[in-house]
Motif scaffolding. Structure first.
Motif, mmCIF file in Angstrom:
data_model
loop_
_atom_site.group_PDB
_atom_site.id
_atom_site.type_symbol
_atom_site.label_atom_id
_atom_site.label_comp_id
_atom_site.label_asym_id
_atom_site.label_seq_id
_atom_site.Cartn_x
_atom_site.Cartn_y
_atom_site.Cartn_z
ATOM 1 N N ARG A 297 0.839 -1.187 0.000
ATOM 2 C CA ARG A 297 0.000 0.000 0.000
ATOM 3 C C ARG A 297 0.878 1.242 0.000
ATOM 4 O O ARG A 297 1.827 1.346 0.764
ATOM 5 N N LEU A 323 0.262 0.427 -9.916
ATOM 6 C CA LEU A 323 -0.220 -0.709 -9.146
ATOM 7 C C LEU A 323 -0.005 -1.950 -10.009
ATOM 8 O O LEU A 323 -0.559 -2.069 -11.083
ATOM 9 N N LEU A 324 0.837 -2.862 -9.509
ATOM 10 C CA LEU A 324 1.165 -4.031 -10.326
ATOM 11 C C LEU A 324 0.284 -5.227 -10.027
ATOM 12 O O LEU A 324 0.217 -6.160 -10.810
ATOM 13 N N SER A 325 -0.342 -5.224 -8.862
ATOM 14 C CA SER A 325 -1.139 -6.400 -8.515
ATOM 15 C C SER A 325 -2.547 -5.980 -8.125
ATOM 16 O O SER A 325 -2.767 -4.866 -7.658
ATOM 17 N N PRO A 326 -3.512 -6.884 -8.313
ATOM 18 C CA PRO A 326 -4.906 -6.524 -8.010
ATOM 19 C C PRO A 326 -5.119 -6.131 -6.548
ATOM 20 O O PRO A 326 -6.048 -5.392 -6.245
ATOM 21 N N ALA A 328 -2.902 -4.497 -4.646
ATOM 22 C CA ALA A 328 -2.146 -3.301 -4.256
ATOM 23 C C ALA A 328 -3.093 -2.110 -4.129
ATOM 24 O O ALA A 328 -4.176 -2.117 -4.696
ATOM 25 N N GLU A 329 -2.643 -1.111 -3.376
ATOM 26 C CA GLU A 329 -3.544 -0.013 -3.053
ATOM 27 C C GLU A 329 -2.767 1.301 -2.972
ATOM 28 O O GLU A 329 -1.633 1.322 -2.517
ATOM 29 N N MET A 330 -3.394 2.359 -3.419
ATOM 30 C CA MET A 330 -2.716 3.652 -3.354
ATOM 31 C C MET A 330 -3.702 4.726 -2.919
ATOM 32 O O MET A 330 -4.827 4.793 -3.413
ATOM 33 N N GLY A 352 -2.323 4.116 -11.685
ATOM 34 C CA GLY A 352 -2.766 3.198 -12.729
ATOM 35 C C GLY A 352 -1.777 2.068 -12.908
ATOM 36 O O GLY A 352 -0.831 1.916 -12.142
ATOM 37 N N ASP A 353 -2.016 1.279 -13.930
ATOM 38 C CA ASP A 353 -1.137 0.170 -14.256
ATOM 39 C C ASP A 353 -0.116 0.684 -15.278
ATOM 40 O O ASP A 353 -0.191 1.829 -15.712
ATOM 41 N N ILE A 354 0.807 -0.184 -15.659
ATOM 42 C CA ILE A 354 1.778 0.182 -16.691
ATOM 43 C C ILE A 354 1.042 0.529 -17.981
ATOM 44 O O ILE A 354 0.049 -0.114 -18.321
#
Lengths: 420, 482, 249
Positions: A297, A323-326, A328-330, A352-354
């Motif tokens: 996080r 966020l690389l994994s489902p 993960a949290e920001m 966001g994701d890559i």
């Protein structure tokens, strides 16, 4: 270096801080500034206060030709070899020799909030360190403060404290590294006072032990024309928070801070900054980039306050998180508080994701997905690392980041394999 | 600044255009707030037992609560006992059956406000519900809407005629326990508008409510509920004014929107409550809870607001994006001048998959005013593919005002993409000079540039009101340059 | 039409114009040439009335009136038009809206009736077409995202719409390639008539191939140091400004 009792003025400062910290308790998520980070929840309040370590200084390789100080569990165990370059003073906070300097600056750069962990640090620090760079002195060799946490069976708490004063027109590079083993709570405070025209480059690597809790409060005061240029890399600790209070008091001061953080597993990494423009013509720039994998996080809170009269301020802030994994949290909370009209202020925040198009582009050139991701993440963080001017420092920090990325990379490959 | 600026400052400070008082006999409940007042309001409206109980539950909860203090606002404590909670123009009969029965003085009031209630009037194509102090006085175009099965009426009327709809949806988006002001509203709300659009119906005209606070020391607590059934569409506009008074008046409204599958609701507000005078005396305290639930798949709710009035504005029109593929939008212009304070923004809660939200906020601060954007974008774990884009721009005019941005951004889904951007700037001397070199006065130049700054938002207003809003922007800033 | 007498002006307390004397009669085009930093742009801003450009001595008479006593917009309405070297971007304000407001402000001051939206649009389209300004550019925000050439054509369009009597061209050739320069300069030149006058401020003489001046003045160190016919411009092109720089200091 005998453990002399602290002088009276310092003792009364500590007692007052103690009373305040005891009355207020640790910050909780009900406090707006700690909305996203629960430091009390990890039981740090019950960690025993570390005692002065026995035995000699541990083996550790200094970075390049750095002038090095080593703290173990918050106590000073190794001072730099003498003679120091002309105009550089390294001393204990409680020594009589630097008393005037310390009294003039200690505790002045951080707002006296009863619940802040800086107050707890003031109450409980073991050996404080003071560094002074004299007026007009340019120190070529970087000065390194290495903080090691060493805990055994029992979790420990310690409170490293450091004061850096750069006098008029002085210039230096400060390296700060945090490492260790075991379960411990490192609650560090670093105060930096920059006189007019002074300049400090500050490179910090937080690579604490996996079970450590790291909370750092950095206070920076900048007089007219002073420059602070910092790079912060966070890779370690179970929970970490880097909290910055910067005040651009003088005319045309400048403050730049770039940060990179990499979280995996259950890590919780928090960067919180308060930048206050008081004098006119100041410039501040902040760029933070985070990569969060697994259940990690990330938190970014950044307040830029432009006081009335701070005209011609130029303040910019950017926070980007991948966020690389489902799981993960920001959480982000960039704030602007503006009381002057002739200013240029802005912030940006993305989560966001890559970028899929970039990923596709690389794969279309024959690069497998994992490698492509790795390349893109590396590039994403490189912008921050490249701001480190001192070559050996940049290499050392990049190596730690690279190692972490390899770990994340490996996990992802296994995940991909499982899914396939 | 320049000589020109000085002249603009000295230009007749245009007085608040809607500050007149209508001398009309009113039916008023005794001052203060207690259970009896609530029973009085409920009895006046001939409400069913369940609604009275709901009000009393809210009242009891409200007594145990404290005013929220997290907003960036300062004001003296509000004395809730020193206000009237019910004031209605006295009627000759039980209520106007047609416009002919409405007190001519009232009709005149609305003419003055530029809201003619006569159906043949110039505002063709807009159905209007007018709320005067506590009660709805007239709803135009009722018949035409009825043909399409659209219900557009006052809340009191809906309670009587469509109790099943009211009971099903009232408090379903903003529960009575939601926040201090919504709880107060639930206890004492007097009237407001009710809209129901049946499945598949596109409402052919703008629906509009005009709120007017007239009586002294009267709080206005309206409650609006709009339900767009499957595949329907409705556009709704709300306008507000109040007389100039030295004391502060409280306005605590609640608006609830419900959009079912593929339905769309466009809700626009032009808020021009009395802002207080140049010294900060008087003005409306506007504490409003507005929330829309995109309950159905591919439903869409869009909030557009132009906030130029009130001494204090506290409002965060929000969207709960529950249905997959649903969309929420928030377009806002908030202008504060003199001693006005605004703390306004939105919340976008992404729950469903592929939900989208867009936020454009333009804050303009002048005089001694403070203007804060406060927003939340939250993406929950199931909101696969959610997207948000936020743009917050602030403009400061003069060096005694403040402009602030406090967004909260929370993402719990890695496939979501959130982008937030904020800027703060001023009108550049270069732009002013350029416009003046082409013959525009400084005031015209400022108004033109500010309208340009707000353009992204104003273009989302229904045509009929966009022009009105542009003028309002200019008027609100008069006397601010200097 | 325009008479400048002993004009001194300062910016931020620093004197830039140090006593300028210059007379431009109706029907004439005068070029002011000079090296960088000689005060060319300052002169144009002082004439247009930009804030921060302080006149410390001297006078400027325009059509018999005291120009310096007028506000910026008053000068514009009286027919003084400055074509900017760097036209500023005004985001969000569409060209149509801006131009209409300006045209009507000028018309009002001349006692003419204001144009309604349709009338204005018709006029704007006609003039825009003549100058190669596209419909799309009219719809966009003022100068926002325009190329250098587009900005200068847009300035010429405004000139055509506002029909000024005294035009100041501030380095109109800067940022233009030769084709764009030709379009803009020819459009401006077509504007010449016995009732109008023009001041062409430029570093290079190439624009003067298209707008042939009646007189050429050399501005150096805040003063007019030489005046001649159009040949002076060609001579300057050969010899450069170096001879004047020392002279002025």
């Amino acid at each position: 270096m005998t453990a002399a009792s602290h002088p009276d003025w310092l003792e009364s400062l500590r007692r007052a801080a103690r009373a305040k910290a005891d009355a207020a308790g640790l910050p909780s998520r009900r406090d707006e500034a700690w909305k996203y980070t629960d430091v009390a929840g990890l039981g740090v309040a019950s960690f025993a206060l570390a005692e002065k370590p026995q035995g000699g200084p541990p083996e550790a390789v200094p970075l390049g030709d750095a002038i090095r100080l080593v703290l173990v569990n918050g106590s000073l165990v190794a001072s730099p070899d003498t003679p120091l370059p002309a105009g550089v003073v390294v001393d204990r906070l409680d020594s009589g020799f630097s008393a005037d300097l310390v009294q003039a600056h200690l505790g002045r750069t951080i707002p006296p909030d009863a619940k802040s962990l800086a107050t707890l640090n003031s109450a409980l620090f073991a050996d404080g360190v003071v560094l002074r760079i004299g007026a007009g002195v340019t120190v070529a060799r970087p000065i390194e403060v290495l903080s090691l946490g060493q805990a055994g069976e029992e979790p420990l708490a310690f409170h490293p404290r450091c004061l850096v004063v750069v006098e008029e027109g002085g210039s230096a590079t400060l390296i700060e590294r945090h490492q260790g083993s075991g379960t411990y709570f490192s609650n560090s405070v670093l105060e930096i006072a920059l006189a007019s025209g002074a300049a400090l480059r500050h490179y910090k690597l937080q690579d604490e032990a996996a079970q450590a809790v790291h909370v750092a409060t950095l206070g920076v005061s900048l007089a007219a024309g002073a420059h602070y240029d910092g790079v912060l890399v966070q890779t370690g600790a179970r929970l970490a928070r880097h909290e910055v209070h910067a005040a651009l008091d003088g005319l045309e001061a400048s403050f730049a801070l770039d940060g990179a953080y990499l979280g995996a597993g259950q890590q919780h990494l928090d960067t919180t900054t308060f930048v206050t423009h008081v004098g006119p013509g100041g410039a501040s720039r902040q760029v933070f980039k985070g990569v969060l994998d697994d259940q990690a996080r990330g938190v970014f809170q950044g307040t830029v306050l432009v006081q009335r009269g701070a005209q011609k301020t130029d303040a910019h802030q950017l926070s980007k998180a991948l966020l690389l994994s489902p799981q993960a949290e920001m959480d982000g909370k960039p704030e602007l508080e503006i009381y002057a009209d002739d200013v240029k202020c802005g912030h940006g925040c993305t989560i966001g994701d890559i970028d899929e198009t970039a990923l596709f582009y690389l794969r279309a050139r024959g690069i497998d997905e994992a490698t492509a991701r790795h390349l893109l993440i590396e590039a994403f963080l490189a912008e921050v690392l490249e701001r480190i001017e001192a070559e050996p420092v940049r290499q050392a920090f990049a190596a730690v980041v690279g190692e972490r990325l390899q770990g994340a990379h490996a996990t992802r490959r296994i995940d991909d394999h499982r899914q396939g | 600044m320049s000589d020109g600026m000085e002249q603009v400052r000295s230009l007749a400070d245009q007085k608040y255009k809607y500050g007149f008082v209508t001398d009309i006999e009113a039916d008023v409940a005794p001052k203060g707030l207690n259970e009896d007042i609530i029973r009085f309001i409920s009895a006046k409206k001939g409400e069913p037992e369940w609604l009275l109980e709901w009000r009393l539950k809210a009242y009891k909860l409200w007594l145990s609560e404290a005013e929220p203090s997290w907003a960036k606002l300062r004001h003296p404590a509000i004395d809730y006992q020193d206000a009237y909670y019910y004031s209605a123009p006295k009627k000759k009969t039980d209520g106007p059956k047609s416009l002919d029965e409405v007190d001519p003085k009232l009709l005149e009031t609305y003419e003055k406000l530029g809201v003619p209630l006569h159906e043949r009037a110039a505002l063709a194509g807009v159905a209007v519900d007018a709320v005067f102090d506590s009660v709805s006085v007239a709803t135009t175009y009722k018949g035409k809407l009825e043909e399409l099965g659209i219900i557009f009426t006052s809340m009191s009327d809906a309670v009587k005629k469509h109790p099943e709809l009211v009971r099903k949806y009232l408090g379903s988006v903003v529960p009575y326990s939601d926040n201090y002001f919504a709880t107060l509203n639930s206890a004492v709300f007097t009237d407001g508008s009710f809209v129901y659009v049946p499945p598949g119906v596109r409402c052919p005209m703008e629906l509009s409510t005009y709120f007017r606070m007239n009586a002294e020391k009267t709080g206005q607590f309206e409650r609006t509920l709009i339900i767009a059934d499957k595949g329907s569409y409705v556009s709704y506009l709300e306008g507000c004014t109040a007389p100039m008074r030295d004391e502060n008046q409280l306005h605590a409204a609640v608006v609830e929107l419900v959009a079912l599958d593929e339905a769309e609701i466009k809700y626009s507000t032009v808020q021009n409550w009395y802002p207080g005078d140049e010294q900060g005396r008087g003005g409306i305290y506007n504490f409003v809870t507005k929330r829309g639930a995109c309950r159905g798949r591919a439903s869409r709710i869009s909030w557009t607001q132009v906030e130029t009035g009130s001494a204090i504005t506290w409002k965060y029109p929000s969207c709960i994006l529950q249905g997959d593929d649903s969309q929420g939008e928030f377009y806002s212009v908030a202008i504060t001048n003199n001693f006005q304070q605004a703390d306004t923004g939105t919340k976008m809660i992404h729950i469903g998959r592929n939900t989208r939200s867009r936020i454009i906020s333009k804050g303009i601060s002048a005089g001694h005013a403070d203007n804060t954007y406060r927003g939340l974008v939250r993406v929950l774990p199931k909101a696969e593919g959610a997207r948000n884009h936020t743009q917050c721009d602030s403009l400061l005019i003069g060096d005694r005002c403040g402009a602030h941005t406090t967004p909260y951004i929370e993402s719990r889904n890695s496939s979501a993409r959130i982008e937030h951007e904020a800027t703060t700037s001023k009108i550049s001397e270069e732009q002013l000079f350029y416009a003046r070199q082409r013959g525009l006065s400084e005031e015209e130049a400022v108004s033109l540039i500010v309208n340009g700054f707000c353009r992204d938002v104003l273009q989302h207003l229904p045509m009929e009101f966009a022009v009105e809003a542009q003028k309002l922007v200019a008027i609100s800033l008069e006397g601010s340059v200097g | 039409m325009l008479e400048i007498r002993n004009l001194h002006a300062s910016v931020d307390g620093r004197e830039i114009l140090k006593g300028i004397d210059l007379t431009v009669p109706a029907g004439e085009v005068h070029a002011v040439m000079g090296p960088n930093g000689s005060g060319k742009s300052t002169l144009s801003y002082v004439l247009a009335g930009r804030d921060g450009y302080q006149v410390t001595a001297g006078s400027v008479t325009y059509k018999g009136q005291d120009l310096l006593a007028m506000k910026t917009e008053e000068r514009a309405r009286q027919g003084v038009f400055l074509a900017f070297q760097y036209p500023v971007e005004i985001p969000g304000v569409t060209g149509v809206n801006f131009l209409k407001t300006a045209v009507n402000a000028v018309r009002r001051s001349r006692g003419e009736s204001e144009l309604d939206a349709m009338q204005f649009l018709k006029l704007a389209r006609k003039k825009a077409k003549e100058l190669g300004v596209s419909e799309e550019m009219l719809r966009r925000a003022v100068n926002t995202g325009f190329s250098g050439g587009e900005k200068k054509r847009y300035e010429a369009l405004q000139m055509a719409l506002l029909e000024p009597s005294f035009m100041i061209l501030d380095e109109t050739d800067s940022g233009l390639d030769i084709d764009a320069l030709k379009v803009v300069a020819e459009a401006v030149d077509a504007f010449r008539n016995p009732q109008r006058a023009m001041l062409v401020i430029t570093h290079y003489q190439r624009i003067l191939d298209y707008i042939v001046p009646d007189k050429v003045h050399v501005l150096a160190g805040g003063r007019i140091v030489q005046t001649g016919g159009k040949d002076l411009a060609l001579e300057l092109e050969r010899t450069g400004y170096a001879q004047f720089v020392g002279q002025a200091a």
